[in-house]
Scaffold this motif. Structure first.
Motif, short mmCIF file in Angstrom:
data_model
loop_
_atom_site.label_atom_id
_atom_site.label_comp_id
_atom_site.label_asym_id
_atom_site.label_seq_id
_atom_site.Cartn_x
_atom_site.Cartn_y
_atom_site.Cartn_z
N TYR A 19 -69.10 7.08 -36.62
CA TYR A 19 -69.74 8.33 -37.18
C TYR A 19 -71.18 8.08 -37.83
O TYR A 19 -72.14 8.69 -37.59
CB TYR A 19 -68.80 9.19 -37.83
CG TYR A 19 -67.73 9.66 -37.45
CD1 TYR A 19 -67.82 11.10 -36.53
CD2 TYR A 19 -66.33 9.50 -37.58
CE1 TYR A 19 -66.79 11.58 -36.03
CE2 TYR A 19 -65.20 9.74 -36.83
CZ TYR A 19 -65.56 11.14 -36.20
OH TYR A 19 -64.42 11.35 -35.11
N LYS B 120 -73.50 7.76 -34.96
CA LYS B 120 -73.82 9.32 -34.62
C LYS B 120 -74.71 9.83 -35.44
O LYS B 120 -75.53 10.41 -34.84
CB LYS B 120 -72.40 10.04 -34.36
CG LYS B 120 -71.88 9.93 -33.22
CD LYS B 120 -70.61 10.78 -33.12
CE LYS B 120 -69.54 10.72 -31.91
NZ LYS B 120 -70.59 11.11 -30.61
N TYR C 80 -69.30 16.21 -38.74
CA TYR C 80 -68.77 14.73 -39.00
C TYR C 80 -68.21 14.61 -40.64
O TYR C 80 -68.04 13.42 -40.86
CB TYR C 80 -69.96 13.71 -38.78
CG TYR C 80 -70.51 13.93 -37.33
CD1 TYR C 80 -69.60 14.30 -36.18
CD2 TYR C 80 -71.82 13.52 -37.17
CE1 TYR C 80 -70.19 14.45 -34.97
CE2 TYR C 80 -72.20 13.74 -35.69
CZ TYR C 80 -71.27 13.95 -34.68
OH TYR C 80 -71.99 14.03 -33.46
#
Length: 532
Positions: A333, A336, A278
């Motif tokens: 992200y 996440k 990421y």
């Protein structure tokens, strides 16, 4: 028995005998006839009536009676004077018809005032020029500071001379028809003089004053406008320069982070929180979130500074779309990464130690070289045998990798070190796997145990709330000599409480493990000596 009637003199009600009323009415008729062709005659007649009402009230109070008789009217009108008295010019109007100087009363002269008219009123009362009273007041104020206080008190206490009667009483002038006419003529003459002066000098004076103020404000406005424009240009230049430099460093930072930053740098908190897959999207989203506002600020400064539009509406809309894209990527992200902290797991590792009656507990303030460090510094394993350490005092990587230290009594009489390692993850299995990739080292060399300052994450494992709890367990009667550098890690004892007074920082703290836990060795030795 005489007939009485009720009359009203300027709002004041009196009982008066009929023949006395006729005398008073004839007197007022003469007065009104005399002043009929005088400017502002109504004001003069009103002042005379007020004065007559005051004098009637004073006479009734003095003689304790309720009805005005002919004698009262005759005597009071004689004191006031008749209209025929204006044909006679007195040399000194401050004396009444009886030859006595009229009594002065204390009033504030608001017609000749600088602040409140107190000094002018005192000047009239003491028959002095007001300027000398002002000088005396100023001197007293400068020397003793009481002049201002006295002035304020007198300002509050002294009434202002508002009516013509009060002004005549303030100046000590007899309150009669002649002085009423004299005061009125003086006021009228003063007004005429001021009007003449104003007529002679008003037009050019007003013109010059208007021109002066017009030019002054115009020049002042021009100067202020130029200063404001210069200030705006300076601020705009600073913003443009700072913005362009920030854009340059921001672009270089993105290139460095995406293309050239090695894995060792990603171990620094909070960068090590981000998953390796990421990192590039998150770096790019952060780049957009910072880049677009900087570009907008620079463009706005250019527009203000040069009065020129440097971007079209389409360009502005494109910048907005890019910023919203960066925000969406950061939220996506970021969520996440946040989901990687849902569950936690913990495991323990216990290592037996060699028994020693005295243990020296120290902290290793150097940084342990990871495999990536060895590759970056081209270090051969067979040459250095894991003995290479790098001083990390100037390269703190934060509280995220510091361990918690505890010392407890062993319940089975053995020496051991237990490492309790905790981590979080998307689920229990991920959390346990992250915890198992946590490295923490300690080394025992005979009676010396050295604990590393930090724990480490292997294989570029991202930080997931890792915590390392190190518990040293020793049996009873074991003596421990502990470096005070560990005081920031040790949680269940304060090492600074067990050192000799006025000792240096390098002086270690000495303890003895007892049944109830560690006891300061200095206190135990003192108690033993006292017992002997």
């Amino acid at each position: 028995m005489n007939k009485t009637i009720i009359i009203n003199i300027n709002g004041m009600v009196f009982h008066i005998e009929e023949d006395a009323y006729e005398v008073l009415r004839a007197y007022m008729t003469d007065v009104k006839r005399h002043f009929a062709y005088t400017a502002d005659s109504e004001e003069i007649v009103t002042d005379i009536e007020n004065r007559l009402a005051e004098m009637f009230n004073e006479r009734l109070a003095e003689q304790n009676k309720q009805v005005i008789v002919v004698q009262d009217v005759t005597e009071i009108t004689a004191r006031m004077g008749s209209a025929n008295d204006f044909d006679v010019q007195d040399e000194d109007s401050s004396y009444n018809t009886s030859g006595f100087r009229a009594e002065r009363k204390l009033y504030r002269d608001t017609d000749d005032r600088i602040i409140g008219g107190v000094c002018s009123g005192l000047g009239h009362y003491f028959d002095m020029e007001a300027k000398w009273i002002r000088v005396i007041t100023l001197i007293i104020t400068l020397l003793w500071g009481t002049g201002l206080i006295v002035y304020i008190i007198l300002w509050i206490v002294m009434p202002a001379a508002k009516t013509r009667t009060e002004k005549m009483a303030m100046k000590g002038e007899p309150i009669n028809l002649q002085n009423f006419k004299k005061n009125f003529d003086e006021e009228l003459e003063a007004v005429r003089g001021n009007l003449n002066d104003l007529h002679n000098s008003a037009k050019p004076g007003i013109r010059r004053t208007g021109d002066f103020f017009s030019e002054f404000f115009r020049n002042t406005g021009d100067v202020i406008g130029k200063v404001v424009v210069l200030f705006v240009k300076i601020i705009g230049g600073i913003i443009i320069f700072s913005g362009v430099m920030s854009l340059f460093f921001l672009v270089m930072g993105l290139i460095f982070a995406v293309g050239f930053w090695d894995t060792t740098g990603f171990q620094v908190f909070p960068i090590n929180v981000i998953n390796p897959e990421y990192r590039n999207p998150i770096f790019f989203s952060a780049f957009l979130l910072l880049l677009i506002p900087l570009i907008a600020l620079v463009l706005f400064a250019i527009r203000v500074l040069f009065n020129r539009k440097v971007i079209t509406r389409t360009g502005s809309f494109a910048l907005l779309i890019l910023w919203i894209t960066g925000l969406g990527m950061a939220v996506f992200y970021g969520s996440k990464v946040g989901s990687e902290f849902q569950e936690d797991a913990r495991f323990e590792q216990t290592t037996a130690l060699k028994p020693e009656p005295v243990l020296y507990i120290r902290q290793n303030s150097a940084k342990f070289l990871t495999h990536e460090d060895s590759l970056r510094y081209d270090i051969a394993k067979d040459r250095f045998a894991g003995r290479i350490l790098i001083d990390d005092e100037d390269n703190e990587i934060g509280m995220a990798t510091k361990f918690d230290f505890y010392i407890e009594k062993s319940t089975d009489g053995t020496y051991s070190v237990t490492k309790e390692i905790t981590a979080r993850g998307r689920n229990f299995e991920a959390a346990l796997k992250a915890a198992q990739k946590t490295l923490y080292r300690f080394v025992q060399a005979d009676s010396v145990i050295t604990f590393d300052k930090y724990f480490y994450l292997s294989d570029n494992t991202p930080y997931r709330g890792h915590e390392v709890k190190v518990i040293l367990r020793v049996p009873e009667n074991t003596k421990l000599v502990i470096d005070r550098e560990l005081n920031g890690r040790l949680h269940n004892y304060n090492l600074d409480e067990c050192v000799p007074s006025e000792s240096k920082w390098e002086t270690p703290s000495q303890w003895i493990m007892t049944t109830d836990g560690m006891t300061c060795a200095i206190d135990s030795l003192r108690k033993k000596r006292e017992a002997e």
